[in-house]
Design a protein around this motif. Structure first.
Motif, PDB file in Angstrom:
ATOM      1  N   ALA A 119      -4.962  13.442   1.902  1.00 33.55           N
ATOM      2  CA  ALA A 119      -4.796  11.981   1.776  1.00 33.55           C
ATOM      3  C   ALA A 119      -5.969  11.338   1.045  1.00 33.55           C
ATOM      4  O   ALA A 119      -5.806  10.315   0.385  1.00 33.55           O
ATOM      5  N   ARG A 120      -7.150  11.968   1.121  1.00 37.18           N
ATOM      6  CA  ARG A 120      -8.309  11.390   0.440  1.00 37.18           C
ATOM      7  C   ARG A 120      -8.238  11.606  -1.060  1.00 37.18           C
ATOM      8  O   ARG A 120      -8.817  10.866  -1.838  1.00 37.18           O
ATOM      9  N   LYS A 121      -7.520  12.654  -1.449  1.00 39.40           N
ATOM     10  CA  LYS A 121      -7.515  13.033  -2.871  1.00 39.40           C
ATOM     11  C   LYS A 121      -6.228  12.627  -3.576  1.00 39.40           C
ATOM     12  O   LYS A 121      -6.207  12.450  -4.795  1.00 39.40           O
ATOM     13  N   ASP A 150      -6.097  11.428   9.274  1.00 40.19           N
ATOM     14  CA  ASP A 150      -7.215  10.997  10.136  1.00 40.19           C
ATOM     15  C   ASP A 150      -8.459  10.647   9.317  1.00 40.19           C
ATOM     16  O   ASP A 150      -9.291   9.860   9.742  1.00 40.19           O
ATOM     17  N   MET A 151      -8.557  11.195   8.117  1.00 35.56           N
ATOM     18  CA  MET A 151      -9.739  10.945   7.289  1.00 35.56           C
ATOM     19  C   MET A 151      -9.621   9.642   6.496  1.00 35.56           C
ATOM     20  O   MET A 151     -10.571   9.218   5.852  1.00 35.56           O
ATOM     21  N   VAL A 152      -8.438   9.031   6.494  1.00 39.84           N
ATOM     22  CA  VAL A 152      -8.269   7.749   5.787  1.00 39.84           C
ATOM     23  C   VAL A 152      -7.812   6.673   6.768  1.00 39.84           C
ATOM     24  O   VAL A 152      -7.057   5.761   6.400  1.00 39.84           O
ATOM     25  N   ASP A 153      -8.254   6.775   7.995  1.00 39.30           N
ATOM     26  CA  ASP A 153      -7.926   5.797   9.047  1.00 39.30           C
ATOM     27  C   ASP A 153      -6.422   5.596   9.220  1.00 39.30           C
ATOM     28  O   ASP A 153      -5.987   4.484   9.542  1.00 39.30           O
ATOM     29  N   TYR A 154      -5.662   6.628   8.969  1.00 38.59           N
ATOM     30  CA  TYR A 154      -4.202   6.569   9.132  1.00 38.59           C
ATOM     31  C   TYR A 154      -3.596   5.393   8.357  1.00 38.59           C
ATOM     32  O   TYR A 154      -2.684   4.727   8.826  1.00 38.59           O
ATOM     33  N   SER A 155      -4.118   5.161   7.176  1.00 42.34           N
ATOM     34  CA  SER A 155      -3.736   3.980   6.402  1.00 42.34           C
ATOM     35  C   SER A 155      -2.345   4.113   5.777  1.00 42.34           C
ATOM     36  O   SER A 155      -2.067   5.019   5.000  1.00 42.34           O
ATOM     37  N   GLU A 156      -1.496   3.156   6.084  1.00 43.80           N
ATOM     38  CA  GLU A 156      -0.156   3.108   5.516  1.00 43.80           C
ATOM     39  C   GLU A 156      -0.219   2.861   4.009  1.00 43.80           C
ATOM     40  O   GLU A 156       0.570   3.409   3.237  1.00 43.80           O
ATOM     41  N   VAL A 158      -2.569   3.760   1.889  1.00 41.23           N
ATOM     42  CA  VAL A 158      -2.932   4.998   1.199  1.00 41.23           C
ATOM     43  C   VAL A 158      -1.707   5.904   1.084  1.00 41.23           C
ATOM     44  O   VAL A 158      -1.388   6.429   0.012  1.00 41.23           O
ATOM     45  N   PHE A 159      -0.998   6.041   2.205  1.00 38.50           N
ATOM     46  CA  PHE A 159       0.187   6.898   2.218  1.00 38.50           C
ATOM     47  C   PHE A 159       1.222   6.423   1.197  1.00 38.50           C
ATOM     48  O   PHE A 159       1.731   7.206   0.395  1.00 38.50           O
ATOM     49  N   ASN A 160       1.514   5.110   1.212  1.00 41.54           N
ATOM     50  CA  ASN A 160       2.543   4.585   0.310  1.00 41.54           C
ATOM     51  C   ASN A 160       2.171   4.782  -1.155  1.00 41.54           C
ATOM     52  O   ASN A 160       3.021   5.116  -1.982  1.00 41.54           O
ATOM     53  N   ALA A 161       0.898   4.594  -1.451  1.00 44.11           N
ATOM     54  CA  ALA A 161       0.465   4.752  -2.842  1.00 44.11           C
ATOM     55  C   ALA A 161       0.680   6.197  -3.301  1.00 44.11           C
ATOM     56  O   ALA A 161       1.175   6.446  -4.404  1.00 44.11           O
ATOM     57  N   ILE A 162       0.336   7.142  -2.436  1.00 43.15           N
ATOM     58  CA  ILE A 162       0.509   8.558  -2.796  1.00 43.15           C
ATOM     59  C   ILE A 162       1.990   8.888  -2.990  1.00 43.15           C
ATOM     60  O   ILE A 162       2.379   9.548  -3.954  1.00 43.15           O
ATOM     61  N   CYS A 163       2.820   8.394  -2.085  1.00 45.04           N
ATOM     62  CA  CYS A 163       4.261   8.675  -2.180  1.00 45.04           C
ATOM     63  C   CYS A 163       4.853   8.115  -3.465  1.00 45.04           C
ATOM     64  O   CYS A 163       5.656   8.773  -4.131  1.00 45.04           O
ATOM     65  N   ASN A 177      15.475  14.690  -4.214  1.00 41.42           N
ATOM     66  CA  ASN A 177      15.656  15.034  -2.806  1.00 41.42           C
ATOM     67  C   ASN A 177      14.309  15.335  -2.132  1.00 41.42           C
ATOM     68  O   ASN A 177      14.008  16.452  -1.765  1.00 41.42           O
ATOM     69  N   ILE A 178      13.497  14.275  -1.998  1.00 43.14           N
ATOM     70  CA  ILE A 178      12.128  14.475  -1.506  1.00 43.14           C
ATOM     71  C   ILE A 178      11.883  13.638  -0.261  1.00 43.14           C
ATOM     72  O   ILE A 178      12.302  12.491  -0.180  1.00 43.14           O
ATOM     73  N   THR A 179      11.225  14.249   0.728  1.00 39.04           N
ATOM     74  CA  THR A 179      10.835  13.521   1.932  1.00 39.04           C
ATOM     75  C   THR A 179       9.316  13.496   1.999  1.00 39.04           C
ATOM     76  O   THR A 179       8.678  14.533   1.819  1.00 39.04           O
ATOM     77  N   CYS A 180       8.738  12.309   2.237  1.00 38.25           N
ATOM     78  CA  CYS A 180       7.278  12.216   2.367  1.00 38.25           C
ATOM     79  C   CYS A 180       6.931  11.960   3.832  1.00 38.25           C
ATOM     80  O   CYS A 180       7.516  11.082   4.462  1.00 38.25           O
ATOM     81  N   ILE A 181       5.988  12.738   4.360  1.00 38.25           N
ATOM     82  CA  ILE A 181       5.582  12.582   5.759  1.00 38.25           C
ATOM     83  C   ILE A 181       4.058  12.490   5.849  1.00 38.25           C
ATOM     84  O   ILE A 181       3.357  13.360   5.322  1.00 38.25           O
ATOM     85  N   PRO A 182       3.531  11.454   6.524  1.00 34.24           N
ATOM     86  CA  PRO A 182       2.088  11.393   6.757  1.00 34.24           C
ATOM     87  C   PRO A 182       1.757  12.236   7.982  1.00 34.24           C
ATOM     88  O   PRO A 182       2.501  12.214   8.966  1.00 34.24           O
ATOM     89  N   LEU A 183       0.675  13.013   7.924  1.00 35.87           N
ATOM     90  CA  LEU A 183       0.350  13.789   9.116  1.00 35.87           C
ATOM     91  C   LEU A 183      -1.124  14.196   9.171  1.00 35.87           C
ATOM     92  O   LEU A 183      -1.864  14.034   8.203  1.00 35.87           O
ATOM     93  N   SER A 184      -1.503  14.678  10.310  1.00 34.94           N
ATOM     94  CA  SER A 184      -2.816  15.299  10.448  1.00 34.94           C
ATOM     95  C   SER A 184      -2.620  16.644  11.131  1.00 34.94           C
ATOM     96  O   SER A 184      -2.286  16.701  12.314  1.00 34.94           O
TER      97      SER A 184
END
Ligand code: GDP
Ligand code: MG
Lengths: 417, 301
Positions: A119-121, A150-156, A158-163, A177-184
Motif C-alpha cells: 500500500a505504501r508503494k 496497517d502501514m498507511v493508517d488503513y486509509s481508504e 490510499v486504497f481507492n487511488a491504487i485501485c 474481471n478484477i476484485t480489489c481488496i485492502p488487507l494486512s
C-alpha cells in the motif's frame, strides 16, 4: 463427517519481493486452522533463532534449504488447505525478475491469481508485469490485494487511488474481471477475519472470495475435444474385440450416440460407449478421464483428437503463437525443436520472431533470438499437422511446450494465437 | 452445460489417471512402486481406473526393508494377487549382502538406505520411470517437486534445476541411464487419501485402524514394541489403543493414540488433528528441518 463434495480451486500469489506473499499464505493457512502444531513449533524455533519477536509466518512456505539460508523464495512451492466449502491448491511464486518463468509455470494451472501490492508503494512496474503475465496465460480471475494497509493508517483514500490506477492499467489489457481488496497480511485484516481496522470496506474478505468465486465456467464447456492418450486393447477372452480410446476430455462434453470427427484424418463415426472403471456413462464432461469406444473400426492412435459438432479446431502445419522462453540457453532460429501439444509430439522450427514484448512497458521490440523470460510473438512450422484451437478459446488445445532434444529440457511454453 | 457434481476428489482422480496414462504412453519401461501402504493402495486403484479392462502396462515394484509390519506385507501380496498384476520385490538384504549397504547395527532405521536398493533395482530392470505415491503436503521439500521429477544417472534430484511443468503437458523425456520419478498423487492431501479410501471402500492394512498395541514411551513419542524394538533399562511397556498414520520402517514408525476404527472416523479425526502426518510418525524426519531434502538429493524417493 467431512464434506466430500467440495470443489477444487487452484490459485497463485504474485508480487514483488517483500510485498508479503509468503506472509499472506501463512496467514490464510493459520487463520483457517490449516497449520499443524509441529509446523508452527518448527518455525517458532527458527524465528527465535533469527532473533524475531513474533513468529514469521512466511517460513511456512519458504521450503528449500537454500531459501532458508538466504531467506528468499527460489521456486514454485505448492500448499494445500481446505475449508468446508472448497479445497485449495496454492502456488507460491517468486517475485524476482529472473523467475518470470516460474510465474508462467504456476499460472498455467491456476483459476485465480492474487496480485499483491504494498500500500505504501502502489502499482509498480512489477505489478504491471505480473498482471500482463496473468492475462497472457489467461487466468480467469484476478484479485488485487493491497497489502500492508496497517502501514498507511488503513486509509481508504490510499486504497481507492491504487485501485483506480490499477483498473486503468488492466483495462488496457482487456481485463475487467478484477476484485480489489485492502488487507494486512501481518495483522490478519480482511483475509479470513474482517478485523476492526477496515470498516469502511464493504466488499468480501479474501477467503470469502476464494470460497465463492464461480469457476464452473472457466473451462470451455461447448466444444468437445478429446486427445487420444492411450489405446486400450486387453486382448483377453472376455474383451477380445475391445478397443477403448483413453484420454481426458479437455473441453466440452460427449454422449453415447454423438457423431464425432477424428482429426487429423477427418473421418467421422459415432460414440458407442463411454467406459469407466465405475461403469459405463451416458454422458461425460471435461475434465473427466474416460475410455471411448466407437461404432466403426478406424485406425486411431495416440495423438489423434476426437472432436464434436459445432466449432471445429484448425488442422495445420503452420501457426502463430505467444511464446515464453524458459531456458538459459537462448532460442536458436536455425535449430529444430520438439513441440508437445496435447498428446502429440512433433518437430518444429521457428520461422519468424515477429516481436518481443517488454513485459514492463508492453512495448514491442524486434527480436532475433529469445533469452530466458522473454515473451514473443512467433511463427512456427511443424513437421506433421497439429489439431488446435486458439488459446483464448481453449487452453487445453491451444497450449504447448517446447523441448530441446539435445538436453531434453523444457525450454518454452506457447499459447496459440 | 457443465458437470456440477464434479468434486475435488473427482478432479484429483482424473488428474492422476491422466498422469498414469502419460507415463504408460511415453515411457519405455515404467514401474509402479507399491509398498502396501495406504498411498500406494490408492495408487493401485487409480491404476485400475486408468487401465482396466486391460492389465497394467507396468509391473509393481516393492523395495523391501525387511523391517516391515507383517500386516502390510500380507496386504501387499494379497492385493497384487487379487489384481493379477506382476509384483517384483527387491530387498535391502540383497544390497547388504552385496556390500552396497553397510548398517551400523541391526535395529537401525533402514528408510535412508532404500534409495540404494531402489537405484540397484532400477538398473537391474532398466526402468526409465518409477511412479510413487509421494504427496506434496507431506513435507516442505516435496512441496516444490514437480509431478514428473527428473533424476540424473546417480538418481539425484536437483531442486534448483527442475524442468518447468506447465498446464497438464508433461515432459517425459530422458537420456539413457537417467530416469524420472513420477508422482501421480502429488496434489492429494492426507485428508483426500482418507476420503478416497472411504469412497472407494479400499482394503488397507488393519494397523491403520485403532487396535491395542504394546508400546514404549520414547523421545516424546510412542514406539511399537517388536522383535527389533525392545524396552531398554528403565522403559516400561504399556498397552494403548493406537493406529498408524503412515507405515514405514518398523524401528522408526510411531503410531498415534486414537480410537478411530474405520475410514469415516479417521476422516473426522484428520479434520481436527493438529500435527502433520510425518511430524507424528516418522522419527527419521525430525533430525533436522532439512532432513527430507538431503535424503531426496541422495536419490531417496
Ligand atoms: N506491516 C506489515 N508488514 C507486512 C505485511 N505483510 C508482510 N509484511 C512483512 O513484509 C516482509 C516481507 O514479507 P514476505 O511475506 O516474506 O514477502 P514475500 O517476499 O512477498 O514473500 C516481512 O518482514 C513481513 O513481516 C503487512 O500486512 N503489514
Ligand atoms: Mg516469500
Amino acid at each position: 463427517m467431512e464434506n466430500t463434495t467440495t470443489q477444487l480451486l487452484r490459485f497463485i500469489t504474485a508480487g514483488s519481493v517483500d510485498d508479503g506473499k509468503s506472509t499472506l499464505i501463512g496467514r490464510l493457512l493459520h487463520d483457517s486452522k490449516s497449520i499443524f502444531e509441529d509446523q508452527l513449533s518448527a518455525i517458532s524455533k527458527t524465528s527465535e533463532k533469527r532473533g524475531m519477536a513474533t513468529v514469521d509466518l512466511s517460513l511456512l512456505t519458504d521450503g528449500l534449504q537454500a531459501e532458508r539460508e538466504q531467506g528468499i523464495t527460489i521456486d514454485v512451492a505448492y500448499r494445500y488447505f481446505a475449508t468446508p466449502k472448497r479445497k485449495f491448491i496454492i502456488g507460491d511464486t517468486p517475485g524476482h525478475e529472473q523467475y518470470t518463468r516460474n510465474m508462467v509455470t504456476a499460472a498455467s494451472t491456476a483459476n485465480l491469481v492474487v496480485i499483491l501490492v504494498d500500500a505504501r508503494k502502489g502499482v509498480l512496474v512489477q505489478t504491471r508485469r505480473h498482471t500482463y503475465l496473468a492475462s497472457l496465460v489467461g487466468i480467469p480471475h484476478i484479485v488485487l490485494a493491497v497489502n500492508k494497509m496497517d502501514m498507511v493508517d488503513y486509509s481508504e483514500t490510499v486504497f481507492n487511488a491504487i485501485c483506480t490506477e490499477y483498473r486503468q492499467f488492466a483495462a488496457q489489457l482487456g481485463l475487467s474481471n478484477i476484485t480489489c481488496i485492502p488487507l494486512s497480511a501481518l495483522v490478519g485484516d480482511m483475509l479470513v477475519d474482517r478485523g476492526d481496522n477496515l470498516n469502511w470496506y464493504e466488499g468480501t474478505t479474501l477467503m470469502e472470495l476464494l470460497e465463492t468465486v464461480e469457476i464452473d465456467h472457466d473451462l470451455n464447456t461447448t466444444d468437445f475435444r478429446f486427445p487420444v492418450q492411450w489405446v486400450c486393447r486387453p486382448q483377453t477372452e472376455e474383451f477380445h474385440d475391445f478397443r477403448g480410446f483413453m484420454g481426458r476430455i479437455e473441453s466440452g462434453e460427449v454422449a453415447v450416440g454423438d457423431e464425432i470427427t477424428i482429426q487429423p484424418s477427418g473421418r467421422t463415426t459415432t460414440v458407442k460407449e463411454i467406459v469407466t472403471y465405475d461403469g459405463n456413462l451416458e454422458r461425460a464432461y471435461a475434465p473427466q478421464s474416460v475410455a471411448i469406444t466407437l461404432a466403426d473400426e478406424i485406425d486411431i492412435s495416440r495423438g489423434d483428437m476426437f472432436v464434436g459438432k459445432g466449432n471445429q479446431p484448425k488442422v495445420a502445419k503452420e501457426f502463430e503463437a505467444m511464446l515464453c522462453w524458459l531456458s538459459e540457453t537462448p532460442l536458436d532460429k536455425n535449430r529444430k525443436y520438439v513441440i508437445k501439444h496435447t498428446t502429440r509430439s512433433v518437430k518444429c522450427v521457428f520461422t519468424r520472431l515477429d516481436y518481443r514484448v517488454d513485459v514492463n512497458t508492453l512495448e514491442q521490440h524486434d527480436a532475433t533470438t529469445l533469452n530466458m523470460n522473454d515473451i514473443a510473438r512467433v511463427a512456427i512450422k511443424v513437421q506433421q499437422p497439429l489439431v488446435f484451437d486458439s488459446y483464448l478459446l481453449d487452453h487445453g488445445t491451444g497450449s504447448f511446450i517446447v523441448i530441446d532434444e539435445a538436453t531434453n529440457n523444457t525450454v518454452g511454453a506457447g499459447m496459440i494465437a | 452445460m457443465s458437470n456440477h457434481n464434479f468434486t475435488h476428489l473427482d478432479a484429483l482422480e482424473s488428474e492422476s489417471i491422466h498422469i498414469m496414462r502419460e507415463v504408460a504412453a511415453e515411457c519405455k519401461n515404467p514401474a509402479l512402486l507399491f509398498s502396501g501402504g495406504k498411498d500406494s493402495i490408492v495408487m493401485l486403484r487409480l491404476a485400475e481406473k486408468a487401465f482396466r479392462p486391460a492389465k497394467f502396462p507396468f509391473p509393481l515394484v516393492h523395495i523391501d526393508t525387511e523391517h516391515n509390519f507383517p500386516e502390510v506385507i500380507a496386504t501387499r501380496d494379497k492385493l497384487a494377487a487379487d489384481l493379477g498384476e506382476r509384483l517384483i520385490v527387491r530387498s535391502l538384504e540383497d544390497s547388504i549382502k552385496k556390500g552396497t549397504v553397510v548398517l551400523k547395527n541391526e535395529t537401525q532405521s533402514r528408510n535412508v538406505f532404500q534409495s540404494v536398493t531402489l537405484l540397484e533395482t532400477i538398473a537391474e530392470f532398466g526402468f526409465d520411470a518409477c511412479m510413487g505415491g509421494a504427496r506434496r503436503d507431506e513435507e516442505k521439500a516435496r512441496a516444490k517437486e514437480r509431478i514428473f521429477s527428473f533424476r540424473d544417472d546417480f538418481g539425484q534430484w536437483d531442486p534448483k534445476n527442475q524442468r518447468p511443468e506447465l498446464w497438464d503437458i508433461y515432459n517425459t523425456r530422458v537420456h539413457a541411464g537417467e530416469n524420472i520419478r513420477v508422482f501421480p498423487i502429488s496434489n492429494w492431501t492426507e485428508m483426500d487419501i482418507w476420503q478416497y479410501i472411504e469412497r472407494e471402500k479400499l482394503e488397507i492394512p488393519s494397523i491403520y485402524y485403532a487396535h491395542e498395541r504394546e508400546v514404549i514411551q520414547r523421545a516424546g513419542g510412542i514406539m511399537p514394541v517388536s522383535h527389533l524394538v525392545q524396552p531398554q533399562a528403565g522403559e516400561i511397556v504399556v498397552t494403548k489403543t493406537v493406529r498408524f498414520r503412515t507405515v514405514g520402517d518398523i524401528t522408526c514408525t510411531c503410531p498415534v493414540e486414537s480410537p478411530a476404527r474405520n475410514a469415516a472416523e479417521i476422516i473426522i479425526e484428520t479434520a481436527t488433528t493438529r500435527i502433520t502426518e510425518r511430524g507424528a510418525t516418522r522419527m527419521d524426519d525430525q533430525t533436522s528441518d532439512a532432513s527430507m531434502e538431503l535424503r531426496k538429493k541422495e536419490g531417496y524417493f
